[in-house]
Design a protein around this motif. Structure first.
Motif, PDB file in Angstrom:
ATOM      1  N   MET A   1       0.832  -1.204   0.000  1.00  0.00           N
ATOM      2  CA  MET A   1       0.000   0.000   0.000  1.00  0.00           C
ATOM      3  C   MET A   1       0.862   1.247   0.000  1.00  0.00           C
ATOM      4  N   VAL A   2       1.980   1.223   0.731  1.00  0.00           N
ATOM      5  CA  VAL A   2       2.927   2.346   0.738  1.00  0.00           C
ATOM      6  C   VAL A   2       3.401   2.623  -0.684  1.00  0.00           C
ATOM      7  N   GLU A   3       3.772   1.558  -1.395  1.00  0.00           N
ATOM      8  CA  GLU A   3       4.227   1.709  -2.776  1.00  0.00           C
ATOM      9  C   GLU A   3       3.095   2.217  -3.667  1.00  0.00           C
ATOM     10  N   PHE A   4       1.889   1.656  -3.493  1.00  0.00           N
ATOM     11  CA  PHE A   4       0.738   2.066  -4.298  1.00  0.00           C
ATOM     12  C   PHE A   4       0.418   3.542  -4.096  1.00  0.00           C
ATOM     13  N   MET A   5       0.530   4.010  -2.846  1.00  0.00           N
ATOM     14  CA  MET A   5       0.207   5.396  -2.529  1.00  0.00           C
ATOM     15  C   MET A   5       1.351   6.349  -2.849  1.00  0.00           C
ATOM     16  N   GLY A   6       2.525   5.808  -3.184  1.00  0.00           N
ATOM     17  CA  GLY A   6       3.661   6.657  -3.521  1.00  0.00           C
ATOM     18  C   GLY A   6       4.321   7.301  -2.309  1.00  0.00           C
ATOM     19  N   ILE A   7       4.207   6.665  -1.156  1.00  0.00           N
ATOM     20  CA  ILE A   7       4.822   7.182   0.064  1.00  0.00           C
ATOM     21  C   ILE A   7       6.269   6.700   0.115  1.00  0.00           C
ATOM     22  N   ASP A   8       7.180   7.598   0.383  1.00  0.00           N
ATOM     23  CA  ASP A   8       8.585   7.238   0.570  1.00  0.00           C
ATOM     24  C   ASP A   8       8.804   7.025   2.067  1.00  0.00           C
ATOM     25  N   PRO A   9       8.992   5.769   2.501  1.00  0.00           N
ATOM     26  CA  PRO A   9       9.103   5.514   3.936  1.00  0.00           C
ATOM     27  C   PRO A   9      10.327   6.147   4.584  1.00  0.00           C
ATOM     28  N   VAL A  10      11.333   6.483   3.801  1.00  0.00           N
ATOM     29  CA  VAL A  10      12.534   7.100   4.361  1.00  0.00           C
ATOM     30  C   VAL A  10      12.305   8.587   4.610  1.00  0.00           C
ATOM     31  N   THR A  11      11.729   9.282   3.623  1.00  0.00           N
ATOM     32  CA  THR A  11      11.545  10.730   3.760  1.00  0.00           C
ATOM     33  C   THR A  11      10.160  11.116   4.282  1.00  0.00           C
ATOM     34  N   GLU A  12       9.208  10.161   4.270  1.00  0.00           N
ATOM     35  CA  GLU A  12       7.836  10.459   4.703  1.00  0.00           C
ATOM     36  C   GLU A  12       7.310   9.439   5.725  1.00  0.00           C
ATOM     37  N   PRO A  13       8.088   9.105   6.747  1.00  0.00           N
ATOM     38  CA  PRO A  13       7.607   8.100   7.708  1.00  0.00           C
ATOM     39  C   PRO A  13       6.344   8.544   8.438  1.00  0.00           C
ATOM     40  N   HIS A  14       6.122   9.839   8.490  1.00  0.00           N
ATOM     41  CA  HIS A  14       4.930  10.363   9.162  1.00  0.00           C
ATOM     42  C   HIS A  14       3.641  10.021   8.409  1.00  0.00           C
ATOM     43  N   LEU A  15       3.757   9.507   7.174  1.00  0.00           N
ATOM     44  CA  LEU A  15       2.573   9.155   6.389  1.00  0.00           C
ATOM     45  C   LEU A  15       2.274   7.657   6.383  1.00  0.00           C
ATOM     46  N   LEU A  16       3.125   6.852   7.009  1.00  0.00           N
ATOM     47  CA  LEU A  16       2.943   5.402   6.974  1.00  0.00           C
ATOM     48  C   LEU A  16       1.626   4.956   7.610  1.00  0.00           C
ATOM     49  N   TRP A  17       1.136   5.715   8.565  1.00  0.00           N
ATOM     50  CA  TRP A  17      -0.122   5.352   9.209  1.00  0.00           C
ATOM     51  C   TRP A  17      -1.281   5.357   8.210  1.00  0.00           C
ATOM     52  N   LEU A  18      -1.178   6.194   7.173  1.00  0.00           N
ATOM     53  CA  LEU A  18      -2.244   6.228   6.160  1.00  0.00           C
ATOM     54  C   LEU A  18      -2.329   4.907   5.405  1.00  0.00           C
ATOM     55  N   ALA A  19      -1.174   4.346   5.072  1.00  0.00           N
ATOM     56  CA  ALA A  19      -1.149   3.058   4.374  1.00  0.00           C
ATOM     57  C   ALA A  19      -1.701   1.965   5.284  1.00  0.00           C
ATOM     58  N   LYS A  20      -1.308   1.979   6.548  1.00  0.00           N
ATOM     59  CA  LYS A  20      -1.802   0.977   7.494  1.00  0.00           C
ATOM     60  C   LYS A  20      -3.315   1.099   7.657  1.00  0.00           C
ATOM     61  N   LEU A  21      -3.808   2.308   7.742  1.00  0.00           N
ATOM     62  CA  LEU A  21      -5.250   2.523   7.876  1.00  0.00           C
ATOM     63  C   LEU A  21      -5.990   1.947   6.676  1.00  0.00           C
ATOM     64  N   ASN A  22      -5.452   2.157   5.480  1.00  0.00           N
ATOM     65  CA  ASN A  22      -6.092   1.613   4.281  1.00  0.00           C
ATOM     66  C   ASN A  22      -6.135   0.094   4.298  1.00  0.00           C
ATOM     67  N   VAL A  23      -5.085  -0.535   4.785  1.00  0.00           N
ATOM     68  CA  VAL A  23      -5.057  -1.997   4.853  1.00  0.00           C
ATOM     69  C   VAL A  23      -6.061  -2.515   5.882  1.00  0.00           C
ATOM     70  N   LEU A  24      -6.194  -1.825   6.990  1.00  0.00           N
ATOM     71  CA  LEU A  24      -7.070  -2.273   8.065  1.00  0.00           C
ATOM     72  C   LEU A  24      -8.525  -1.842   7.898  1.00  0.00           C
ATOM     73  N   GLU A  25      -8.785  -0.972   6.942  1.00  0.00           N
ATOM     74  CA  GLU A  25     -10.140  -0.450   6.743  1.00  0.00           C
ATOM     75  C   GLU A  25     -11.126  -1.583   6.450  1.00  0.00           C
TER      76      GLU A  25
END
Length: 78
Positions: A19-43
């Motif tokens: 989901m991180v890859e699908f959303m285009g989130i860079d986990p190194v420079t944007e770790p503050h956005l990882l919760w969005l990917a997790k939320l999408n998986v758990l939705e």
């Protein structure tokens, strides 16, 4: 879902990674956005949908009402 639930570890780490890859989130420079990917998986799935694991381990989504499956999460279609 509460904020505290987002802090709990989950079994579906690879789904979050995808989901991180699908959303285009860079986990190194944007770790503050990882919760969005997790939320999408758990939705939760919309009414009439079920998640099924195929023999090879892939997850598919079954629309019980219309009798078809898709590899895409139903919430991604909205």
């Amino acid at each position: 879902m509460t904020v505290l639930e987002l802090l709990d570890p989950i079994d579906r780490v690879m789904d979050v990674k995808e989901m991180v890859e699908f959303m285009g989130i860079d986990p190194v420079t944007e770790p503050h956005l990882l919760w969005l990917a997790k939320l999408n998986v758990l939705e939760a799935l919309p009414p009439g949908w079920q998640e099924q694991e195929m023999p090879g381990g892939d997850i598919v989504y079954l629309n019980v009402e219309h009798g078809f499956t898709t590899a895409d999460h139903p919430n991604d279609r909205e």
